[in-house]
Design a protein around this motif. Structure first.
Motif, PDB file in Angstrom:
ATOM      1  N   ILE A  30       0.843  -1.193   0.000  1.00 18.71           N
ATOM      2  CA  ILE A  30       0.000   0.000   0.000  1.00 18.71           C
ATOM      3  C   ILE A  30       0.882   1.248   0.000  1.00 18.71           C
ATOM      4  N   LYS A  31       2.109   1.095  -0.534  1.00 18.63           N
ATOM      5  CA  LYS A  31       3.028   2.228  -0.551  1.00 18.63           C
ATOM      6  C   LYS A  31       2.628   3.264  -1.592  1.00 18.63           C
ATOM      7  N   SER A  32       1.835   2.848  -2.574  1.00 19.99           N
ATOM      8  CA  SER A  32       1.398   3.775  -3.610  1.00 19.99           C
ATOM      9  C   SER A  32      -0.124   3.770  -3.674  1.00 19.99           C
ATOM     10  N   PRO A  33      -0.782   4.402  -2.732  1.00 12.10           N
ATOM     11  CA  PRO A  33      -2.247   4.394  -2.726  1.00 12.10           C
ATOM     12  C   PRO A  33      -2.812   5.272  -3.836  1.00 12.10           C
ATOM     13  N   VAL A  34      -4.031   5.003  -4.190  1.00 10.95           N
ATOM     14  CA  VAL A  34      -4.725   5.906  -5.103  1.00 10.95           C
ATOM     15  C   VAL A  34      -5.314   7.046  -4.273  1.00 10.95           C
ATOM     16  N   LYS A  35      -5.171   8.241  -4.805  1.00  9.24           N
ATOM     17  CA  LYS A  35      -5.735   9.416  -4.132  1.00  9.24           C
ATOM     18  C   LYS A  35      -7.053   9.763  -4.794  1.00  9.24           C
ATOM     19  N   ILE A  36      -8.096   9.840  -3.996  1.00  9.10           N
ATOM     20  CA  ILE A  36      -9.435  10.116  -4.499  1.00  9.10           C
ATOM     21  C   ILE A  36      -9.877  11.485  -3.995  1.00  9.10           C
ATOM     22  N   LYS A  37     -10.299  12.326  -4.920  1.00  4.63           N
ATOM     23  CA  LYS A  37     -10.874  13.620  -4.556  1.00  4.63           C
ATOM     24  C   LYS A  37     -12.335  13.627  -4.973  1.00  4.63           C
ATOM     25  N   ILE A  38     -13.199  13.915  -4.028  1.00  3.06           N
ATOM     26  CA  ILE A  38     -14.614  14.096  -4.346  1.00  3.06           C
ATOM     27  C   ILE A  38     -14.831  15.585  -4.530  1.00  3.06           C
ATOM     28  N   GLU A  39     -15.121  15.975  -5.757  1.00 11.39           N
ATOM     29  CA  GLU A  39     -15.317  17.385  -6.095  1.00 11.39           C
ATOM     30  C   GLU A  39     -16.672  17.529  -6.786  1.00 11.39           C
ATOM     31  N   GLY A  40     -17.671  17.895  -6.006  1.00 11.83           N
ATOM     32  CA  GLY A  40     -19.021  17.984  -6.574  1.00 11.83           C
ATOM     33  C   GLY A  40     -19.494  16.622  -7.032  1.00 11.83           C
ATOM     34  N   ASP A  41     -19.897  16.543  -8.308  1.00  9.20           N
ATOM     35  CA  ASP A  41     -20.359  15.271  -8.871  1.00  9.20           C
ATOM     36  C   ASP A  41     -19.250  14.521  -9.593  1.00  9.20           C
ATOM     37  N   ASN A  42     -18.013  14.833  -9.276  1.00 11.26           N
ATOM     38  CA  ASN A  42     -16.879  14.139  -9.890  1.00 11.26           C
ATOM     39  C   ASN A  42     -16.036  13.439  -8.828  1.00 11.26           C
ATOM     40  N   ILE A  43     -15.539  12.253  -9.180  1.00 13.91           N
ATOM     41  CA  ILE A  43     -14.496  11.598  -8.390  1.00 13.91           C
ATOM     42  C   ILE A  43     -13.226  11.659  -9.227  1.00 13.91           C
ATOM     43  N   VAL A  44     -12.224  12.345  -8.705  1.00 17.00           N
ATOM     44  CA  VAL A  44     -10.950  12.508  -9.397  1.00 17.00           C
ATOM     45  C   VAL A  44      -9.943  11.542  -8.779  1.00 17.00           C
ATOM     46  N   ILE A  45      -9.299  10.757  -9.631  1.00 17.91           N
ATOM     47  CA  ILE A  45      -8.397   9.702  -9.164  1.00 17.91           C
ATOM     48  C   ILE A  45      -6.980   9.996  -9.659  1.00 17.91           C
ATOM     49  N   ASP A  46      -6.028  10.008  -8.740  1.00 20.19           N
ATOM     50  CA  ASP A  46      -4.624  10.208  -9.084  1.00 20.19           C
ATOM     51  C   ASP A  46      -3.777   9.170  -8.370  1.00 20.19           C
ATOM     52  N   CYS A  47      -2.738   8.729  -9.040  1.00 23.16           N
ATOM     53  CA  CYS A  47      -1.799   7.801  -8.420  1.00 23.16           C
ATOM     54  C   CYS A  47      -0.421   8.001  -9.033  1.00 23.16           C
ATOM     55  N   GLN A  48       0.586   8.025  -8.181  1.00 20.43           N
ATOM     56  CA  GLN A  48       1.959   8.177  -8.655  1.00 20.43           C
ATOM     57  C   GLN A  48       2.817   7.081  -8.038  1.00 20.43           C
ATOM     58  N   THR A  49       3.539   6.359  -8.886  1.00 25.69           N
ATOM     59  CA  THR A  49       4.436   5.298  -8.430  1.00 25.69           C
ATOM     60  C   THR A  49       5.804   5.517  -9.060  1.00 25.69           C
ATOM     61  N   LEU A  50       6.730   4.599  -8.771  1.00 28.47           N
ATOM     62  CA  LEU A  50       8.052   4.674  -9.387  1.00 28.47           C
ATOM     63  C   LEU A  50       7.978   4.433 -10.886  1.00 28.47           C
ATOM     64  N   SER A  51       6.901   3.783 -11.324  1.00 28.51           N
ATOM     65  CA  SER A  51       6.741   3.474 -12.754  1.00 28.51           C
ATOM     66  C   SER A  51       6.131   4.626 -13.543  1.00 28.51           C
ATOM     67  N   GLY A  52       5.489   5.550 -12.845  1.00 28.06           N
ATOM     68  CA  GLY A  52       4.834   6.660 -13.535  1.00 28.06           C
ATOM     69  C   GLY A  52       3.663   7.182 -12.741  1.00 28.06           C
ATOM     70  N   LYS A  53       2.777   7.891 -13.392  1.00 27.85           N
ATOM     71  CA  LYS A  53       1.601   8.410 -12.711  1.00 27.85           C
ATOM     72  C   LYS A  53       0.395   8.323 -13.632  1.00 27.85           C
ATOM     73  N   VAL A  54      -0.797   8.346 -13.022  1.00 26.86           N
ATOM     74  CA  VAL A  54      -2.039   8.219 -13.774  1.00 26.86           C
ATOM     75  C   VAL A  54      -3.073   9.165 -13.172  1.00 26.86           C
ATOM     76  N   HIS A  55      -3.927   9.696 -14.062  1.00 24.11           N
ATOM     77  CA  HIS A  55      -5.014  10.582 -13.653  1.00 24.11           C
ATOM     78  C   HIS A  55      -6.277  10.118 -14.372  1.00 24.11           C
ATOM     79  N   ASP A  56      -7.390  10.071 -13.655  1.00 22.86           N
ATOM     80  CA  ASP A  56      -8.662   9.684 -14.264  1.00 22.86           C
ATOM     81  C   ASP A  56      -9.789  10.364 -13.500  1.00 22.86           C
ATOM     82  N   GLU A  57     -10.959  10.425 -14.133  1.00 22.73           N
ATOM     83  CA  GLU A  57     -12.122  11.050 -13.502  1.00 22.73           C
ATOM     84  C   GLU A  57     -13.369  10.240 -13.790  1.00 22.73           C
ATOM     85  N   LEU A  58     -14.309  10.340 -12.870  1.00 21.28           N
ATOM     86  CA  LEU A  58     -15.567   9.604 -12.991  1.00 21.28           C
ATOM     87  C   LEU A  58     -16.705  10.491 -12.498  1.00 21.28           C
ATOM     88  N   THR A  59     -17.774  10.544 -13.269  1.00 21.92           N
ATOM     89  CA  THR A  59     -18.946  11.316 -12.866  1.00 21.92           C
ATOM     90  C   THR A  59     -19.864  10.450 -12.009  1.00 21.92           C
TER      91      THR A  59
END
Length: 385
Positions: free
Chosen positions: A293-322
């Motif tokens: 669990i050294k690289s957890p996903v970070k979840i932001k609840i912003e209104g009607d959006n869930i914003v997902i970010d994750c950064q590891t030694l391999s890279g990083k990813v960003h995604d969103e969900l309504t």
């Protein structure tokens, strides 16, 4: 003289043992029984399947002492007997036969001949005397559940069982009968899962814990039709299906008091499509080491959006969900992505409620239809600032 008499008795059990059966029936029974066969053992017969003929059926048994499975199928019995065959060899032979019928013969010297079409196999069997007897017990009270319902209940809780054998009671699933209702409960250090359903019949009042291995193998056997009868007694459990019996030890001990966990009050509630949630968090998976669990996903609840970010030694990813936020403020929280995926994968409803409270409080996942037939709780991971 005594040894000669003993060998004579053994051999009489096997003289001209012979039956004829459908290849698919035999293969289905092997597939079930082999799930309880010991992979390796110093006792040779423990790596085998016991074959026994009855009046108009054949019974195959696998038994590794903690789990035993008996599978029966119809057959034309010409001569009765008992013998043990190495599971791997027996299974491979039957899987590779091309004819629809199989003829099985065993003689007094444990020589076995298996004939199917033009194929003839001659192999050595083993005497059944050292094969462990199934630990049968008197059955009285029972729980009856449709097979598809029990399969769903196990699937929706088994992911939350603990892998830590230091607390053995949590490595299984709690079966808790309450009148007509049956609840299955699983807990580890970070997750909690409960699945509730009405049983067809239940006169059991005591709760019991079934090992992970038993339920994992039962999942592979349960079909869509019929019912399964569950008999708990004397720290053992018997599951009875139409053509199969599964004997298992129960896990002894006192299960944790979990009822207070369900009283968690959350201020933020969102409604989301299960499929879209699963797809979104699966897209994050390639960058994450699932074992930590050294690289957890970070979840932001912003209104009607869930914003997902994750950064590891391999890279990083960003995604969103309504989603549909029903109540509460915005929030930032972290999770082990594997735990979220396990929960979302187990859900069988199109929509779910996800409830949050604080960055340190567990989230609650429930069906959006208000039934609460299942409830999942997952502890968050603290994010580094």
């Amino acid at each position: 003289m005594r040894a000669q008499l003993k060998n004579k008795i053994k051999n009489e059990r096997l003289i001209n043992m012979k039956f004829r059966c459908g290849r698919d029936d035999l293969l289905d029974a092997i597939t079930k029984a082999e799930k309880a066969v010991a992979a390796k053992s110093v006792i040779q017969v423990m790596e085998g399947i016991l074959i026994e003929t009855g009046h108009a059926e054949v019974k195959l048994t696998g038994n590794d002492l903690s789990l035993a499975i008996e599978a029966t199928f119809p057959a034309e019995i010409e001569a009765a007997g008992r013998i043990v065959l190495n599971t791997r060899m027996f299974s491979e032979i039957i899987r590779k036969t091309g004819d629809s019928m199989v003829e099985f013969e065993a003689d007094e010297n444990q020589k076995v001949k298996i004939t199917s079409g033009f194929s003839i196999f001659e192999i050595a069997g083993l005497l059944p005397d050292e094969f462990p007897a199934v630990n049968t017990f008197d059955v009285d009270k029972k729980i009856t559940v449709p097979c598809d319902v029990l399969r769903s209940m196990i699937k929706q809780t088994i992911f939350a069982t603990s892998k830590d054998e230091k607390n053995l009671i949590l490595t299984g699933i709690l079966f808790k009968p309450e009148g007509e209702k049956l609840s299955l409960v699983a807990v580890d250090k970070f997750r909690f899962a409960i699945r509730r359903e009405k049983s067809t019949y239940c006169d059991v009042t005591e709760q019991f814990v079934v090992p992970y291995k038993t339920l994992s193998e039962l999942l592979k056997i349960l079909g869509d039709e019929g019912e399964v009868e569950i008999y708990p007694a004397n720290n053992f459990i018997l599951f009875v299906l139409d053509d199969c019996k599964i004997y298992s030890r129960a896990i002894e001990g006192d299960y944790i008091k979990y009822e207070h966990i369900l009283d968690t009050k959350n201020t933020i509630r969102c409604k989301a499509k299960t499929g879209k949630l699963l797809d979104t968090f699966e897209r994050v998976s390639p960058l994450i080491n699932m074992e930590t669990i050294k690289s957890p996903v970070k979840i932001k609840i912003e209104g009607d959006n869930i914003v997902i970010d994750c950064q590891t030694l391999s890279g990083k990813v960003h995604d969103e969900l309504t989603v549909e936020k029903i109540s509460g403020e915005d929030l930032e929280i972290g999770f082990n992505n594997r735990y979220l995926l396990d929960a979302f994968s187990a859900v069988d409803t199109d929509e779910i409620y996800i409830e949050f409270s604080t960055p340190q409080s567990p989230i609650k996942i429930m069906p959006a239809d208000g039934s609460e037939k299942f409830v999942y709780l997952i502890l968050p991971v603290l994010l580094k600032r």
